[in-house]
Write a protein that holds these residues in place. Structure first.
Motif, short mmCIF file in Angstrom:
data_model
loop_
_atom_site.label_atom_id
_atom_site.label_comp_id
_atom_site.label_asym_id
_atom_site.label_seq_id
_atom_site.Cartn_x
_atom_site.Cartn_y
_atom_site.Cartn_z
N LYS A 1 0.84 -1.19 0.00
CA LYS A 1 0.00 0.00 0.00
C LYS A 1 0.88 1.24 0.00
N GLY A 2 0.60 2.14 -0.92
CA GLY A 2 1.35 3.38 -1.01
C GLY A 2 2.56 3.32 -1.93
N ASP A 3 2.90 2.10 -2.38
CA ASP A 3 4.04 1.99 -3.30
C ASP A 3 3.69 2.56 -4.67
N LYS A 4 4.65 3.20 -5.28
CA LYS A 4 4.49 3.69 -6.65
C LYS A 4 5.50 2.99 -7.54
N ASN A 5 5.05 2.60 -8.71
CA ASN A 5 5.95 1.94 -9.64
C ASN A 5 6.88 2.95 -10.31
N PRO A 6 8.18 2.77 -10.17
CA PRO A 6 9.11 3.63 -10.91
C PRO A 6 9.07 3.26 -12.38
N PRO A 7 9.72 4.02 -13.26
CA PRO A 7 9.77 3.63 -14.67
C PRO A 7 10.29 2.20 -14.82
N LEU A 8 9.72 1.47 -15.75
CA LEU A 8 10.09 0.08 -15.95
C LEU A 8 11.56 -0.02 -16.37
N HIS A 9 12.30 -0.86 -15.67
CA HIS A 9 13.71 -1.05 -16.02
C HIS A 9 13.82 -1.61 -17.43
N LEU B 1 13.27 -14.53 -11.25
CA LEU B 1 12.84 -14.72 -9.86
C LEU B 1 13.83 -14.09 -8.89
N VAL B 2 15.12 -14.28 -9.13
CA VAL B 2 16.16 -13.68 -8.29
C VAL B 2 16.04 -12.15 -8.32
N ASN B 3 15.89 -11.60 -9.51
CA ASN B 3 15.82 -10.14 -9.64
C ASN B 3 14.52 -9.58 -9.09
N ALA B 4 13.46 -10.39 -9.09
CA ALA B 4 12.20 -9.93 -8.51
C ALA B 4 12.36 -9.68 -7.01
N ARG B 5 13.22 -10.46 -6.39
CA ARG B 5 13.49 -10.26 -4.96
C ARG B 5 14.49 -9.14 -4.72
N ALA B 6 15.57 -9.13 -5.51
CA ALA B 6 16.71 -8.26 -5.19
C ALA B 6 16.69 -6.92 -5.90
N VAL B 7 15.93 -6.79 -6.99
CA VAL B 7 15.99 -5.56 -7.79
C VAL B 7 14.62 -4.88 -7.89
N ASP B 8 13.67 -5.55 -8.52
CA ASP B 8 12.35 -4.95 -8.80
C ASP B 8 11.35 -6.09 -8.88
N ARG B 9 10.29 -6.00 -8.09
CA ARG B 9 9.31 -7.08 -8.04
C ARG B 9 8.70 -7.38 -9.40
N ARG B 10 8.76 -6.41 -10.35
CA ARG B 10 8.15 -6.63 -11.66
C ARG B 10 8.95 -7.60 -12.53
N TRP B 11 10.14 -8.00 -12.07
CA TRP B 11 10.87 -9.08 -12.74
C TRP B 11 10.08 -10.38 -12.68
N ARG B 12 9.10 -10.46 -11.78
CA ARG B 12 8.27 -11.67 -11.71
C ARG B 12 7.57 -11.92 -13.04
N ALA B 13 7.34 -10.87 -13.83
CA ALA B 13 6.71 -11.05 -15.14
C ALA B 13 7.60 -11.90 -16.04
N ILE C 1 -1.20 -12.94 -19.92
CA ILE C 1 -2.03 -12.30 -18.90
C ILE C 1 -1.27 -12.21 -17.58
N GLY C 2 -0.62 -13.32 -17.20
CA GLY C 2 0.13 -13.33 -15.95
C GLY C 2 1.26 -12.31 -15.96
N ALA C 3 1.96 -12.19 -17.09
CA ALA C 3 3.04 -11.22 -17.19
C ALA C 3 2.48 -9.80 -17.11
N GLY C 4 1.34 -9.57 -17.77
CA GLY C 4 0.74 -8.23 -17.71
C GLY C 4 0.35 -7.85 -16.31
N VAL C 5 -0.27 -8.77 -15.57
CA VAL C 5 -0.67 -8.48 -14.18
C VAL C 5 0.57 -8.28 -13.32
N SER C 6 1.64 -9.04 -13.61
CA SER C 6 2.86 -8.95 -12.82
C SER C 6 3.55 -7.60 -12.96
N LEU C 7 3.27 -6.88 -14.02
CA LEU C 7 3.87 -5.56 -14.23
C LEU C 7 3.15 -4.45 -13.46
N CYS C 8 1.99 -4.77 -12.93
CA CYS C 8 1.19 -3.75 -12.23
C CYS C 8 1.76 -3.46 -10.83
#
Length: 256
Positions: free
Chosen positions: A120-128, A192-204, A249-256
């Motif tokens: 809550k309150g997080d804002k997405n920075p520009p996509l890496h 998966l590693v980068n989703a933890r260590a860099v930006d959660r949107r790597w989950r896409a 669809i999963g990748a699109g949702v993961s970028l949100c």
């Protein structure tokens, strides 16, 4: 503290700690005026490691192992070139009774969306840029897999039919598909590693890689389980469409 030291500290802090705690640690070190640079590449890691809460970290490692296994186990189980101990996975992966690939998808898509959920309150920075590049490569790969399936008579080594093309051709084709799946699995684990260590949107990247590697293995399985009463396209189309839809669809949702 030097810029490179801070970057390494940030990476390790986010790997070892939940996001909020990691950001506090990095901010604390960054606010130390005149803090000396770390000596040696291991120092930022040791600095971050001091703040580990073992229970929280081990839970994360468990989640990581489960998600990595969802990408790696299907590849290691593939017929002829997989591990004998995992052949039972391969036999059930695309079976008509209980297709095991759906279990891997449910875990591999659902868990990252929950684990790396937006606070809550997080804002997405520009996509890496690396995320965008990897997703573009994966989308192209998915398109190539569809093209290969559509043009199977001209694409596969020695032709699709392993009898007409020779038994060796069938093994070469299966190995080619497994190599593609292995590369996609590696891309998924890296995401998966980068989703933890860099930006959660790597989950896409992880989600789309998982679906794409299942597509490659589905094509590979045609050399073993194809129903001769149907064409490869007819036989594989429903599964390939499902995997493509879930991946995109999963990748699109993961970028949100």
């Amino acid at each position: 503290m030097g810029k490179n030291d801070m970057a390494r500290l940030s990476w390790w802090a986010h790997w070892y700690l939940p996001q909020g705690e990691a950001e506090n640690v990095v901010a604390d070190y960054g606010d130390k005026a005149g803090a000396p640079s770390f000596a040696g590449a291991e120092r930022p890691r040791k600095a971050a490691k001091k703040f580990i809460r073992p229970q929280s970290y081990y839970i994360w490692l468990g989640v990581f192992v489960v998600l990595a296994a969802c990408a790696v186990i299907p590849v290691l189980s593939s017929r002829k070139f997989g591990w004998d101990a995992m052949r039972v996975v391969w036999k059930s992966l695309f079976s008509t009774g209980f297709p095991l690939y759906r279990v891997f998808l449910a875990v591999g898509v659902g868990v990252p969306l929950l684990w790396f959920r937006r606070r809550k309150g997080d804002k997405n920075p520009p996509l890496h840029k690396p995320i965008a590049v990897m997703l573009a490569i994966l989308v192209i790969t998915v398109g190539i897999l569809w093209w290969m399936l559509w043009n199977y008579e001209h694409v596969f080594f020695g032709g699709f039919d392993p009898i007409l093309g020779g038994l060796h051709a069938g093994e070469v084709n299966a190995l080619a598909m497994k190599c593609i799946a292995a590369l996609l699995a590696a891309a998924g684990v890296a995401g998966l590693v980068n989703a933890r260590a860099v930006d959660r949107r790597w989950r896409a990247v992880y989600v789309l890689s998982l679906c794409a590697l299942m597509m490659a293995l589905k094509i590979s399985s045609m050399f073993v389980y194809l129903d001769v009463s149907s064409t490869p396209m007819e036989w594989a189309f429903p599964t390939m469409l499902e995997l493509t839809a879930v991946g995109l669809i999963g990748a699109g949702v993961s970028l949100c």
